[in-house]
Enzyme design. Structure first.
Site, PDB file in Angstrom:
ATOM      1  N   GLU A 165      23.906-100.027 -16.643  1.00  0.00           N
ATOM      2  CA  GLU A 165      23.923-100.746 -17.770  1.00  0.00           C
ATOM      3  C   GLU A 165      25.083 -99.826 -18.281  1.00  0.00           C
ATOM      4  O   GLU A 165      25.932 -99.276 -18.066  1.00  0.00           O
ATOM      5  CB  GLU A 165      22.794-100.518 -18.722  1.00  0.00           C
ATOM      6  CG  GLU A 165      22.917-101.112 -19.844  1.00  0.00           C
ATOM      7  CD  GLU A 165      23.242-102.274 -19.988  1.00  0.00           C
ATOM      8  OE1 GLU A 165      23.791-102.959 -19.595  1.00  0.00           O
ATOM      9  OE2 GLU A 165      22.018-102.663 -21.290  1.00  0.00           O
ATOM     10  N   ASP A 166      26.378-101.168 -18.831  1.00  0.00           N
ATOM     11  CA  ASP A 166      28.178-100.850 -19.289  1.00  0.00           C
ATOM     12  C   ASP A 166      27.268 -99.253 -21.076  1.00  0.00           C
ATOM     13  O   ASP A 166      27.664 -98.820 -21.087  1.00  0.00           O
ATOM     14  CB  ASP A 166      28.367-101.984 -19.744  1.00  0.00           C
ATOM     15  CG  ASP A 166      27.869-102.579 -20.789  1.00  0.00           C
ATOM     16  OD1 ASP A 166      26.251-102.803 -21.440  1.00  0.00           O
ATOM     17  OD2 ASP A 166      27.838-103.867 -21.046  1.00  0.00           O
TER      18      ASP A 166
ATOM     19  N   ASP B  78      22.824 -99.191 -27.428  1.00  0.00           N
ATOM     20  CA  ASP B  78      23.435 -99.024 -28.430  1.00  0.00           C
ATOM     21  C   ASP B  78      22.406 -99.035 -29.170  1.00  0.00           C
ATOM     22  O   ASP B  78      21.491 -98.126 -29.483  1.00  0.00           O
ATOM     23  CB  ASP B  78      24.045-100.697 -28.737  1.00  0.00           C
ATOM     24  CG  ASP B  78      24.875-100.445 -29.922  1.00  0.00           C
ATOM     25  OD1 ASP B  78      24.696 -99.469 -30.722  1.00  0.00           O
ATOM     26  OD2 ASP B  78      25.041-101.731 -30.635  1.00  0.00           O
TER      27      ASP B  78
ATOM     28  N   PHE C 106      33.131 -99.877 -31.954  1.00  0.00           N
ATOM     29  CA  PHE C 106      32.602-100.591 -31.139  1.00  0.00           C
ATOM     30  C   PHE C 106      34.434-100.648 -29.742  1.00  0.00           C
ATOM     31  O   PHE C 106      35.356-100.425 -29.903  1.00  0.00           O
ATOM     32  CB  PHE C 106      33.463-102.306 -32.002  1.00  0.00           C
ATOM     33  CG  PHE C 106      33.095-103.158 -31.265  1.00  0.00           C
ATOM     34  CD1 PHE C 106      31.798-103.308 -30.506  1.00  0.00           C
ATOM     35  CD2 PHE C 106      33.974-104.139 -30.258  1.00  0.00           C
ATOM     36  CE1 PHE C 106      31.482-104.495 -30.130  1.00  0.00           C
ATOM     37  CE2 PHE C 106      33.194-105.004 -28.976  1.00  0.00           C
ATOM     38  CZ  PHE C 106      31.808-105.325 -29.356  1.00  0.00           C
TER      39      PHE C 106
ATOM     40  N   ARG D 132      37.704-107.154 -20.485  1.00  0.00           N
ATOM     41  CA  ARG D 132      36.280-106.673 -19.315  1.00  0.00           C
ATOM     42  C   ARG D 132      37.207-106.151 -18.800  1.00  0.00           C
ATOM     43  O   ARG D 132      36.580-105.313 -18.345  1.00  0.00           O
ATOM     44  CB  ARG D 132      35.576-107.828 -18.542  1.00  0.00           C
ATOM     45  CG  ARG D 132      34.590-108.471 -19.960  1.00  0.00           C
ATOM     46  CD  ARG D 132      33.530-109.249 -18.872  1.00  0.00           C
ATOM     47  NE  ARG D 132      32.587-109.818 -19.587  1.00  0.00           N
ATOM     48  CZ  ARG D 132      31.536-109.658 -20.240  1.00  0.00           C
ATOM     49  NH1 ARG D 132      30.683-108.073 -20.830  1.00  0.00           N
ATOM     50  NH2 ARG D 132      30.724-110.324 -21.022  1.00  0.00           N
TER      51      ARG D 132
HETATM   52  P1  IMP Z   1      21.145-102.931 -27.820  1.00  0.00           P
HETATM   53  O1  IMP Z   1      20.273-103.719 -27.271  1.00  0.00           O
HETATM   54  O2  IMP Z   1      22.108-102.885 -29.089  1.00  0.00           O
HETATM   55  O3  IMP Z   1      21.322-101.220 -26.754  1.00  0.00           O
HETATM   56  O4  IMP Z   1      22.722-103.044 -27.083  1.00  0.00           O
HETATM   57  C1  IMP Z   1      22.903-103.047 -25.649  1.00  0.00           C
HETATM   58  C2  IMP Z   1      24.375-104.388 -25.123  1.00  0.00           C
HETATM   59  O5  IMP Z   1      25.199-105.134 -26.935  1.00  0.00           O
HETATM   60  C3  IMP Z   1      25.411-104.016 -24.198  1.00  0.00           C
HETATM   61  O6  IMP Z   1      24.412-103.802 -23.222  1.00  0.00           O
HETATM   62  C4  IMP Z   1      26.239-104.502 -24.704  1.00  0.00           C
HETATM   63  O7  IMP Z   1      26.688-105.933 -24.125  1.00  0.00           O
HETATM   64  C5  IMP Z   1      26.633-104.605 -26.383  1.00  0.00           C
HETATM   65  N1  IMP Z   1      27.121-103.686 -27.073  1.00  0.00           N
HETATM   66  C6  IMP Z   1      26.711-102.775 -27.668  1.00  0.00           C
HETATM   67  N2  IMP Z   1      27.816-101.526 -27.970  1.00  0.00           N
HETATM   68  C7  IMP Z   1      28.691-102.480 -27.661  1.00  0.00           C
HETATM   69  C8  IMP Z   1      30.633-102.914 -28.243  1.00  0.00           C
HETATM   70  O8  IMP Z   1      30.843-101.332 -28.983  1.00  0.00           O
HETATM   71  N3  IMP Z   1      31.608-103.093 -27.154  1.00  0.00           N
HETATM   72  C9  IMP Z   1      30.911-104.341 -26.451  1.00  0.00           C
HETATM   73  N4  IMP Z   1      29.436-104.396 -26.501  1.00  0.00           N
HETATM   74  C10 IMP Z   1      28.274-103.279 -26.767  1.00  0.00           C
HETATM   75 MG    MG Z   2      25.006-105.180 -22.143  1.00  0.00          MG
END
Ligand code: IMP
Ligand code: MG
Length: 175
Positions: free
Chosen positions: A97-98, A101, A150, A163
């Site tokens: 995963e990238d 959050d 962010f 990206r």
């Molecule tokens: P989570 O479900 O809140 O953990 O969200 C994860 C997803 O939100 C990641 O896979 C990203 O696609 C997106 N995301 C969360 N933080 C960032 C950020 O700082 N930049 C870009 N995308 C983000």
């Molecule tokens: Mg993602």
């Protein structure tokens, strides 16, 4: 609103961090094959770079997910846009995963994949933003922990852009 992008993790630091994660995986798995599940689109850059440094047999599959609901309120409900092509039963799976959050996406996904009976299931993320965590998600392999900013680049987008940056940048909004 105007904004600029400030370098947070340079291309060189990123490369080193990814190599370090690959070494950890090499050490833990030895000659066992691993099946990487890349979460698209964001995980693509990390997965390709990481996999180049893995020494065992590697197979790959791709999954696309998105969060339901408004952008500002994380609902915790995740929608599968593209499912895996192959079953994962009995395989040693690593999700790539990238960024983690709130943890909503990964909590949901890991539970869903666990039901498919992989032999093992681990989470490998390039970035972790633990300050915003709502769910108990602990990456097994981690590139970098970052503050609540962010970020874009190396797969991560802002409005589908950036990206392709070869570093991680923080989006800074001008006053
Ligand atoms: P989570 O479900 O809140 O953990 O969200 C994860 C997803 O939100 C990641 O896979 C990203 O696609 C997106 N995301 C969360 N933080 C960032 C950020 O700082 N930049 C870009 N995308 C983000
Ligand atoms: Mg993602």
């Amino acid at each position: 609103m105007s904004y600029r992008i400030e370098t947070l993790i340079s291309k060189e630091e990123l490369a080193k961090g990814i190599e370090r994660v690959a070494e950890e995986i090499n050490r833990d798995y030895g000659q066992k094959s691993v099946h990487l599940i890349c979460i698209i689109k964001g995980g693509v850059f990390f997965m390709t770079e990481l996999s180049k440094h893995l020494n065992m047999d590697v197979t790959m599959d791709f999954m696309a997910v998105s969060s339901y609901g408004s952008d500002t309120v994380s609902s915790g409900i995740v929608k599968i846009i593209k499912d895996l092509d192959e079953p994962i039963e009995g395989r040693d799976v690593i999700i790539v995963e990238d960024i983690v959050d709130t943890g909503n996406t990964m909590e949901y996904l890991m539970e869903l994949l666990r039901d498919r009976k992989p032999s093992s299931l681990k989470l490998c993320t390039m970035l972790d933003k633990p300050s915003r965590r709502l769910k108990e998600v602990h990456p097994d392999y981690l590139g970098f922990t970052i503050e609540d900013k962010f970020v874009v680049g190396f797969g991560l987008d802002y409005d589908q852009k950036y990206r392709n940056l070869n570093y991680i940048g923080a989006v800074v909004f001008d006053e």
